[in-house]
Design an enzyme around this catalytic site. Structure first.
Site, PDB file in Angstrom:
ATOM      1  N   LYS A 220      25.840  37.040 169.912  1.00 56.88           N
ATOM      2  CA  LYS A 220      25.685  35.823 169.125  1.00 56.88           C
ATOM      3  C   LYS A 220      25.454  34.426 169.917  1.00 56.88           C
ATOM      4  O   LYS A 220      24.570  33.694 169.759  1.00 56.88           O
ATOM      5  CB  LYS A 220      26.859  35.432 168.045  1.00 56.88           C
ATOM      6  CG  LYS A 220      27.015  36.517 167.076  1.00 56.88           C
ATOM      7  CD  LYS A 220      28.084  36.258 166.067  1.00 56.88           C
ATOM      8  CE  LYS A 220      29.433  36.134 166.516  1.00 56.88           C
ATOM      9  NZ  LYS A 220      29.904  37.466 167.339  1.00 56.88           N
TER      10      LYS A 220
ATOM     11  N   ARG B 145      32.936  34.803 157.921  1.00 57.45           N
ATOM     12  CA  ARG B 145      33.273  36.414 158.532  1.00 57.45           C
ATOM     13  C   ARG B 145      33.968  37.128 157.397  1.00 57.45           C
ATOM     14  O   ARG B 145      34.402  38.443 157.874  1.00 57.45           O
ATOM     15  CB  ARG B 145      34.197  35.868 159.796  1.00 57.45           C
ATOM     16  CG  ARG B 145      33.696  35.793 160.778  1.00 57.45           C
ATOM     17  CD  ARG B 145      34.636  35.667 161.880  1.00 57.45           C
ATOM     18  NE  ARG B 145      34.315  35.090 162.930  1.00 57.45           N
ATOM     19  CZ  ARG B 145      34.006  35.299 164.284  1.00 57.45           C
ATOM     20  NH1 ARG B 145      34.387  36.311 164.562  1.00 57.45           N
ATOM     21  NH2 ARG B 145      33.612  34.418 165.057  1.00 57.45           N
TER      22      ARG B 145
ATOM     23  N   ARG C 112      32.497  39.536 180.499  1.00 58.66           N
ATOM     24  CA  ARG C 112      31.889  38.362 180.090  1.00 58.66           C
ATOM     25  C   ARG C 112      32.541  37.369 181.136  1.00 58.66           C
ATOM     26  O   ARG C 112      33.764  37.243 181.278  1.00 58.66           O
ATOM     27  CB  ARG C 112      31.903  38.024 178.629  1.00 58.66           C
ATOM     28  CG  ARG C 112      31.553  36.558 178.495  1.00 58.66           C
ATOM     29  CD  ARG C 112      31.843  36.405 176.893  1.00 58.66           C
ATOM     30  NE  ARG C 112      32.662  36.717 176.215  1.00 58.66           N
ATOM     31  CZ  ARG C 112      32.790  36.351 174.708  1.00 58.66           C
ATOM     32  NH1 ARG C 112      31.759  36.180 174.175  1.00 58.66           N
ATOM     33  NH2 ARG C 112      33.908  36.714 174.311  1.00 58.66           N
TER      34      ARG C 112
ATOM     35  N   ARG D 188      37.622  34.221 179.013  1.00 61.01           N
ATOM     36  CA  ARG D 188      38.241  34.006 178.029  1.00 61.01           C
ATOM     37  C   ARG D 188      39.505  34.860 177.788  1.00 61.01           C
ATOM     38  O   ARG D 188      39.598  35.926 177.934  1.00 61.01           O
ATOM     39  CB  ARG D 188      37.396  34.184 176.602  1.00 61.01           C
ATOM     40  CG  ARG D 188      36.518  33.118 176.280  1.00 61.01           C
ATOM     41  CD  ARG D 188      35.610  33.096 175.174  1.00 61.01           C
ATOM     42  NE  ARG D 188      36.224  34.000 174.134  1.00 61.01           N
ATOM     43  CZ  ARG D 188      35.311  34.230 172.713  1.00 61.01           C
ATOM     44  NH1 ARG D 188      33.988  33.524 172.763  1.00 61.01           N
ATOM     45  NH2 ARG D 188      35.809  34.810 171.861  1.00 61.01           N
TER      46      ARG D 188
ATOM     47  N   ARG E 198      40.349  42.410 167.746  1.00 60.69           N
ATOM     48  CA  ARG E 198      39.161  41.625 167.075  1.00 60.69           C
ATOM     49  C   ARG E 198      38.192  42.470 166.718  1.00 60.69           C
ATOM     50  O   ARG E 198      37.933  42.104 165.643  1.00 60.69           O
ATOM     51  CB  ARG E 198      38.675  40.860 168.607  1.00 60.69           C
ATOM     52  CG  ARG E 198      39.361  39.568 168.572  1.00 60.69           C
ATOM     53  CD  ARG E 198      38.923  38.733 170.117  1.00 60.69           C
ATOM     54  NE  ARG E 198      37.534  38.359 170.201  1.00 60.69           N
ATOM     55  CZ  ARG E 198      36.587  38.479 171.192  1.00 60.69           C
ATOM     56  NH1 ARG E 198      37.388  38.659 172.462  1.00 60.69           N
ATOM     57  NH2 ARG E 198      35.472  38.168 171.139  1.00 60.69           N
TER      58      ARG E 198
HETATM   59  P1  AP5 Z   1      28.067  36.622 173.673  1.00 62.43           P
HETATM   60  O1  AP5 Z   1      26.761  36.388 173.174  1.00 62.43           O
HETATM   61  O2  AP5 Z   1      29.185  35.853 174.144  1.00 62.43           O
HETATM   62  O3  AP5 Z   1      28.691  37.492 172.407  1.00 62.43           O
HETATM   63  P2  AP5 Z   1      29.188  36.786 171.061  1.00 62.43           P
HETATM   64  O4  AP5 Z   1      28.695  37.538 169.855  1.00 62.43           O
HETATM   65  O5  AP5 Z   1      28.890  35.477 171.023  1.00 62.43           O
HETATM   66  O6  AP5 Z   1      30.832  37.161 171.137  1.00 62.43           O
HETATM   67  P3  AP5 Z   1      32.114  36.491 170.696  1.00 62.43           P
HETATM   68  O7  AP5 Z   1      33.146  37.019 171.521  1.00 62.43           O
HETATM   69  O8  AP5 Z   1      32.044  35.007 171.153  1.00 62.43           O
HETATM   70  O9  AP5 Z   1      32.190  36.950 169.477  1.00 62.43           O
HETATM   71  P4  AP5 Z   1      33.730  36.481 168.711  1.00 62.43           P
HETATM   72  O10 AP5 Z   1      33.039  36.454 167.117  1.00 62.43           O
HETATM   73  O11 AP5 Z   1      34.488  37.249 168.845  1.00 62.43           O
HETATM   74  O12 AP5 Z   1      34.178  35.240 169.099  1.00 62.43           O
HETATM   75  P5  AP5 Z   1      34.048  33.472 168.456  1.00 62.43           P
HETATM   76  O13 AP5 Z   1      34.256  32.714 169.632  1.00 62.43           O
HETATM   77  O14 AP5 Z   1      33.324  33.582 167.399  1.00 62.43           O
HETATM   78  O15 AP5 Z   1      28.014  38.138 174.408  1.00 62.43           O
HETATM   79  C1  AP5 Z   1      29.192  38.878 174.787  1.00 62.43           C
HETATM   80  C2  AP5 Z   1      28.674  39.679 176.334  1.00 62.43           C
HETATM   81  O16 AP5 Z   1      27.486  40.379 176.419  1.00 62.43           O
HETATM   82  C3  AP5 Z   1      28.253  38.379 177.407  1.00 62.43           C
HETATM   83  O17 AP5 Z   1      28.642  38.581 178.768  1.00 62.43           O
HETATM   84  C4  AP5 Z   1      26.529  38.531 177.267  1.00 62.43           C
HETATM   85  O18 AP5 Z   1      26.124  38.011 178.709  1.00 62.43           O
HETATM   86  C5  AP5 Z   1      26.433  39.785 177.060  1.00 62.43           C
HETATM   87  N1  AP5 Z   1      25.590  40.198 176.354  1.00 62.43           N
HETATM   88  C6  AP5 Z   1      24.827  39.549 175.211  1.00 62.43           C
HETATM   89  N2  AP5 Z   1      23.612  39.943 174.675  1.00 62.43           N
HETATM   90  C7  AP5 Z   1      23.689  41.320 175.584  1.00 62.43           C
HETATM   91  C8  AP5 Z   1      22.605  42.617 175.423  1.00 62.43           C
HETATM   92  N3  AP5 Z   1      21.771  42.361 174.484  1.00 62.43           N
HETATM   93  N4  AP5 Z   1      22.694  43.108 176.234  1.00 62.43           N
HETATM   94  C9  AP5 Z   1      23.763  43.405 177.440  1.00 62.43           C
HETATM   95  N5  AP5 Z   1      24.620  42.322 177.282  1.00 62.43           N
HETATM   96  C10 AP5 Z   1      24.580  41.426 176.352  1.00 62.43           C
HETATM   97  O19 AP5 Z   1      35.574  33.524 167.661  1.00 62.43           O
HETATM   98  C11 AP5 Z   1      36.857  33.654 168.731  1.00 62.43           C
HETATM   99  C12 AP5 Z   1      37.891  33.722 167.620  1.00 62.43           C
HETATM  100  O20 AP5 Z   1      37.719  32.583 166.852  1.00 62.43           O
HETATM  101  C13 AP5 Z   1      37.922  34.719 166.812  1.00 62.43           C
HETATM  102  O21 AP5 Z   1      38.501  35.941 167.167  1.00 62.43           O
HETATM  103  C14 AP5 Z   1      38.756  34.349 165.378  1.00 62.43           C
HETATM  104  O22 AP5 Z   1      40.300  34.264 165.896  1.00 62.43           O
HETATM  105  C15 AP5 Z   1      38.292  32.706 165.668  1.00 62.43           C
HETATM  106  N6  AP5 Z   1      37.512  32.590 164.660  1.00 62.43           N
HETATM  107  C16 AP5 Z   1      36.124  32.377 164.990  1.00 62.43           C
HETATM  108  N7  AP5 Z   1      35.366  32.217 163.888  1.00 62.43           N
HETATM  109  C17 AP5 Z   1      36.178  32.353 162.723  1.00 62.43           C
HETATM  110  C18 AP5 Z   1      36.056  32.536 161.457  1.00 62.43           C
HETATM  111  N8  AP5 Z   1      34.848  32.062 160.732  1.00 62.43           N
HETATM  112  N9  AP5 Z   1      37.149  32.476 160.609  1.00 62.43           N
HETATM  113  C19 AP5 Z   1      38.553  32.756 161.000  1.00 62.43           C
HETATM  114  N10 AP5 Z   1      38.510  32.820 162.379  1.00 62.43           N
HETATM  115  C20 AP5 Z   1      37.451  32.761 163.320  1.00 62.43           C
END
Ligand code: AP5
Length: 218
Positions: free
Chosen positions: A13, A89, A128, A162, A173
Site C-alpha cells: 500500500k 480496516r 523492509r 519498524r 498483524r
Molecule cells: P509496503 O508498501 O511498505 O507495504 P504496506 O502494505 O504499506 O504495509 P504496512 O506494513 O505499512 O501495512 P500495515 O497495514 O500493516 O501497516 P500500517 O502502517 O498501515 O511494502 C512492504 C515491503 O514490501 C517493503 O519493503 C516494499 O519495498 C516491499 N514491496 C512492496 N511491493 C512489493 C512488490 N510488488 N514486490 C516485492 N516487494 C514489494 O499500520 C500499522 C498499525 O497501525 C496497524 O497494525 C494497527 O495497529 C494500526 N492501524 C493502522 N490503521 C488502522 C486502522 N484503520 N484501524 C486500526 N488500527 C490501525
C-alpha cells in the site's frame, strides 16, 4: 478523486501510494503513519495507540475514526481529493467512513485492493527498511536503493526498521487483518467501487495495473 488503498500488511500500500501521489497528486492519508507520528510526538492519541500497535492489534475504532474525520475535513483534501491507506480496516470503520463522507459532502470513488498471498508477506515485512528523513520505503531484496545505503529520494544514509515488523508482531498483524479483509472486500464489491489488482507482481507492474485503472476513472 477520492480513493482507498486496501491490502494485508506488506501488500504494498505504502509503496504504491508514493507512485499514485506522484502521478495523480491526491493527498495520501495513512492511518499507520499518523499513529507513528503521534507516538513519536507522545500525544494522547499516540500513547493510546502504542500498546495496540506494539501487539499487532487494531487501534480502537473510535480513536481511528476521529483522526480520519479531522483529516478529511481539512482544506488540502477538499482541493486535491484523498487517498486513504489502511483505513477502513473493518466493517465498522467502513460504515464510519460512509458517514464522514456524507457529512462532508464527499464520495469514495474507488477502492483498490492489492491482492497478495499471505505467504509472501512475512518476507516482505522482514526485509523492509525506511528512510528516517523522508519516509521512503525499501526492501533489501525486492526494492533496494539505486546506490547502496543512500535514499533515492533525499540522499540520506539513515534508515530504520519498524518495531512492528519483528516476526512475533508480524504474525499477529497478519492474523488480525486476514480476519477483517474478506468482509471488507464484500462490502466494497457490493458498493460497486472495488478494483482488485495482482500485488504479487513486481512493483512497477502492480503500479501499471493501478495506473491503467485510475486513468480510466479520472
Ligand atoms: P509496503 O508498501 O511498505 O507495504 P504496506 O502494505 O504499506 O504495509 P504496512 O506494513 O505499512 O501495512 P500495515 O497495514 O500493516 O501497516 P500500517 O502502517 O498501515 O511494502 C512492504 C515491503 O514490501 C517493503 O519493503 C516494499 O519495498 C516491499 N514491496 C512492496 N511491493 C512489493 C512488490 N510488488 N514486490 C516485492 N516487494 C514489494 O499500520 C500499522 C498499525 O497501525 C496497524 O497494525 C494497527 O495497529 C494500526 N492501524 C493502522 N490503521 C488502522 C486502522 N484503520 N484501524 C486500526 N488500527 C490501525
Amino acid at each position: 478523486m477520492n480513493l482507498m488503498l486496501m491490502g494485508l500488511p506488506g501488500a504494498g500500500k505504502g509503496t504504491q501510494a508514493e507512485k499514485i501521489v506522484d502521478k495523480y497528486h491526491v493527498i495520501h492519508i495513512s492511518t499507520g503513519d499518523m499513529f507513528r507520528e503521534a507516538m513519536a510526538n507522545k500525544t494522547a492519541v499516540g500513547l493510546k495507540a502504542k500498546s495496540f500497535i506494539d501487539q499487532g492489534e487494531l487501534v480502537p475504532d473510535e480513536v481511528t475514526n476521529q483522526i480520519v474525520q479531522e483529516r478529511l475535513a481539512q482544506s488540502d483534501v477538499n482541493e486535491a481529493g484523498y487517498m486513504l491507506d489502511g483505513f477502513p480496516r473493518n466493517l465498522a470503520q467502513a460504515e464510519a467512513l460512509d458517514q464522514i463522507n456524507a457529512s462532508l459532502n464527499k464520495k469514495l470513488d474507488a477502492v483498490i485492493d492489492i491482492d497478495v498471498d499471505p505467504k509472501l508477506l512475512v518476507e516482505r515485512l522482514s526485509g523492509r527498511f525506511i528512510c528516517r528523513k523522508c519516509g521512503a520505503t525499501y526492501h533489501k531484496l525486492y526494492n533496494p536503493p539505486k546506490v547502496k545505503d543512500t535514499c533515492d529520494r533525499c540522499g540520506s544514509h539513515d534508515f530504520y526498521q519498524r518495531e512492528d515488523d519483528q516476526p512475533k508482531t508480524v504474525k499477529n498483524r497478519l492474523d488480525v487483518n486476514i480476519k477483517m479483509n474478506t468482509p471488507l472486500i464484500d462490502y466494497y464489491q457490493k458498493a460497486g467501487v472495488l478494483k482488485r489488482v495482482d500485488g504479487a507482481q513486481e512493483i512497477d507492474q502492480v503500479f501499471a495495473q493501478i495506473d491503467a485503472f485510475l486513468s480510466e476513472i479520472n
